[in-house]
Design an enzyme around this catalytic site. Structure first.
Site, mmCIF file in Angstrom:
data_model
loop_
_atom_site.group_PDB
_atom_site.id
_atom_site.type_symbol
_atom_site.label_atom_id
_atom_site.label_comp_id
_atom_site.label_asym_id
_atom_site.label_seq_id
_atom_site.Cartn_x
_atom_site.Cartn_y
_atom_site.Cartn_z
ATOM 1 N N GLY A 160 -6.847 -5.748 -0.104
ATOM 2 C CA GLY A 160 -5.490 -6.249 0.100
ATOM 3 C C GLY A 160 -4.699 -5.379 1.055
ATOM 4 O O GLY A 160 -3.975 -5.879 1.929
ATOM 5 N N GLY A 161 -4.836 -4.064 0.911
ATOM 6 C CA GLY A 161 -4.111 -3.156 1.780
ATOM 7 C C GLY A 161 -4.563 -3.249 3.219
ATOM 8 O O GLY A 161 -3.747 -3.220 4.143
ATOM 9 N N CYS B 226 -5.109 6.226 -9.636
ATOM 10 C CA CYS B 226 -5.675 6.390 -8.306
ATOM 11 C C CYS B 226 -6.370 7.740 -8.159
ATOM 12 O O CYS B 226 -7.179 7.926 -7.244
ATOM 13 C CB CYS B 226 -4.600 6.222 -7.243
ATOM 14 S SG CYS B 226 -3.037 7.018 -7.648
ATOM 15 N N GLU C 230 -1.794 3.316 0.289
ATOM 16 C CA GLU C 230 -2.734 4.106 -0.516
ATOM 17 C C GLU C 230 -3.739 3.117 -1.089
ATOM 18 O O GLU C 230 -3.384 2.237 -1.869
ATOM 19 C CB GLU C 230 -2.001 4.837 -1.638
ATOM 20 C CG GLU C 230 -2.910 5.704 -2.479
ATOM 21 C CD GLU C 230 -2.290 6.001 -3.823
ATOM 22 O OE1 GLU C 230 -2.984 5.785 -4.842
ATOM 23 O OE2 GLU C 230 -1.129 6.419 -3.872
ATOM 24 N N GLU D 37 -15.201 2.849 -4.928
ATOM 25 C CA GLU D 37 -14.386 3.005 -6.129
ATOM 26 C C GLU D 37 -14.623 1.852 -7.106
ATOM 27 O O GLU D 37 -14.678 0.681 -6.712
ATOM 28 C CB GLU D 37 -12.901 3.042 -5.759
ATOM 29 C CG GLU D 37 -11.986 3.208 -6.961
ATOM 30 C CD GLU D 37 -10.516 3.111 -6.602
ATOM 31 O OE1 GLU D 37 -9.701 3.703 -7.330
ATOM 32 O OE2 GLU D 37 -10.185 2.445 -5.594
#
Length: 504
Positions: free
Chosen positions: A240-241, A297, A260, A386
């Site tokens: 999405g980022g 995060c 981030e 991740e």
């Protein structure tokens, strides 16, 4: 009381279409769905407000930040209640996060009053200099204009409506348009009520702040592409980022996207530390890995060890601790589903051993632990991706050289951690130059979960940890994202910005 509406420049605005929240427990509520038209209204109001707010005194902005913190505290119990219902987070966690949120608002108020962030510089005129005279030059940091902020799923307060991005932007003098996260719309609305109350109490322009709830991808797209938005703050997924980052770069006027996007936060456990503290480190890692269902995060998803009896002790201690971990509720059904997908992706990877198996379904998360050799790690990029949740990967190296190869293979991280003792200095000295190139924060003998809000904190790193390696989203240095330097040459004093007209 919730009204289920958007806040657009001081007005609570309904919409024809609504969506229903999906709380972990408690009552669901309906909220208005955002539209590109509402984005346009909010951005135009923000631009109009900038002509006064962007030139306001530091004292005025500090008063606003402190008043917002006060109003959030007034609604504290209501915020905690609905925040816990929407996210499934324990009340104690939300109370602590609210304290962090109000604390960073007040910290920014102190920071701008001190004035050091302005980086004021002065070069006096040299009219007699040869071969050419020098004019008088003064420089100061100035606000950039309206800023878009996207609320984060995993921090409904500290990284959302009035979180760090909003606090930094308002401190700088930039109006803010927030795209609320649909995982906790009620929490977002109550915080927006606090911001609205503060703005009205101080008689400031209503366009300083707007909150737009819900809406599909078109709303986020409209926000980052609106010509009046000058920067974007985002905390969320890599996919999405990156999509929003690309949209910002593709604009006719490209703007900075401070995203981030994700990190596995590797820990390197050196031989002397393992010899002395293998069991303690294993238990500590397990606690950090499962904290908040692994939805931080800074969750330390990777542990790198050298093979041997001490590594085996660490692994056993970690397994023993993780076996005791109870199922935890994840923030949304979608996050829980993505966690299981990530588990399955790791589970079928070549050469991976599953050394702790559990069962999770619906919105629950239980820990998983996998192991691979350094060679397998280096040959399989999927192992470095991740997995958002309490899933750990142990990378077992045969030699120091393999440990160094693993470190060099890392992509950008928010944090890297060393566990070491005096006997590990030589190996650590080889790793530190590598790790400081990989991460924004390097730790020794600790765990990265828990980010101090301070002057020195760096919460960012090389891509894909963040999209701008020179920025941080936590701490007072984060204000730099929403400022730009302006040089004034031979400008009369009375025409200068206030901060160049008086001493600090």
């Amino acid at each position: 009381m919730l009204n289920g509406k958007h806040l657009i420049a001081g007005d609570w605005v309904a919409a024809e279409t609504t969506f229903q929240s999906e709380p972990a427990h408690g009552e669901a509520h309906f909220f208005a769905v955002g539209t590109p038209e509402l984005v346009d209204q909010a951005c135009n109001a923000a631009e109009e407000a900038f002509w006064s707010f962007g030139y306001s005194s530091r004292e005025t902005r500090a008063a606003l930040l402190n008043r917002i913190a006060d109003e959030i505290d007034v609604l504290g119990d209501e915020i905690t209640k609905i925040g816990s219902e929407e996210t499934g987070l324990p009340e104690a966690r939300l109370i602590g996060e609210r304290g962090r949120t109000t604390g960073q608002l007040r910290l920014f108020a102190e920071h701008i009053l001190a004035g050091g962030y302005l980086d004021r510089r002065f070069d006096g005129a040299l009219p007699d200099r040869q071969p050419l005279p020098r004019p008088e030059l003064q420089m100061v940091q100035r606000p950039i204009g309206p800023v878009a902020v996207f609320g984060a799923s995993n921090f409904p307060l500290a990284f959302s409506t009035a979180g760090g991005d909003t606090a930094a932007a308002l401190a700088a003098g930039c109006p803010v348009v927030v795209k609320g996260h649909s995982a906790h719309p009620g929490t977002g609305e109550l915080v927006a009520q606090a911001v609205d109350t503060a703005i009205k109490a101080l008689g400031l322009p209503a366009g300083i702040f707007s909150l737009i709830q819900g809406g599909k991808r078109e709303v986020g797209t409209a926000l980052v592409q609106h010509p009046l938005i000058k920067a974007v703050g985002f905390t969320g997924s890599l996919g999405g980022g990156r999509a929003l980052f690309d949209l910002c770069a593709a604009r006719e006027e490209p703007i900075p996207f401070f995203g981030e996007l994700g990190s596995v936060n590797p820990m390197f456990l050196l031989p002397s530390a393992l010899l002395s503290h293998a069991e303690d480190i294993g238990a500590g890692w397990a606690a950090s890995l499962t904290m908040g269902a692994g939805q931080f995060c800074t969750n330390p998803g990777i542990a790198v060890v050298q093979a041997g009896a001490d590594a085996d002790r660490f692994i056993k201690a970690a397994v023993d601790a993780l076996e005791q971990a109870a199922a935890q509720t994840m923030l949304t059904d979608g996050i829980a589903s993505a966690y299981r997908s990530g588990r399955d992706r790791i589970r079928v990877a070549k050469g991976v051993q599953e050394i702790l198996t559990s069962t999770c379904d619906l919105r629950n998360a239980t820990p998983y632990l996998f192991q691979a050799t350094a060679r397998e790690w280096l040959e399989n990029d999927v192992l470095a991706e991740e997995v958002f949740g309490p899933l750990g990967m142990i990378v077992v190296a045969e030699t120091t050289d393999e440990v160094i190869q693993v470190a060099k293979s890392l992509k950008g991280q928010l944090t890297c951690t060393l566990h070491l003792e005096a006997g590990d200095t030589e190996e650590a000295a080889k790793l530190v130059p590598i790790l400081e190139r990989k991460a924004g924060r390097v730790l020794a003998n600790g765990y990265p979960t828990g980010v101090e809000v301070s002057d020195t904190m760096v919460h960012g790193g090389p891509y894909p940890a963040s999209t701008n390696f020179g920025a941080t989203s936590v701490g007072t240095m984060s204000i730099r994202r929403f400022l730009r330097p302006v040089c004034y040459q031979n400008i009369p004093a009375e025409l200068m910005p206030q901060d160049l007209q008086k001493d600090i």
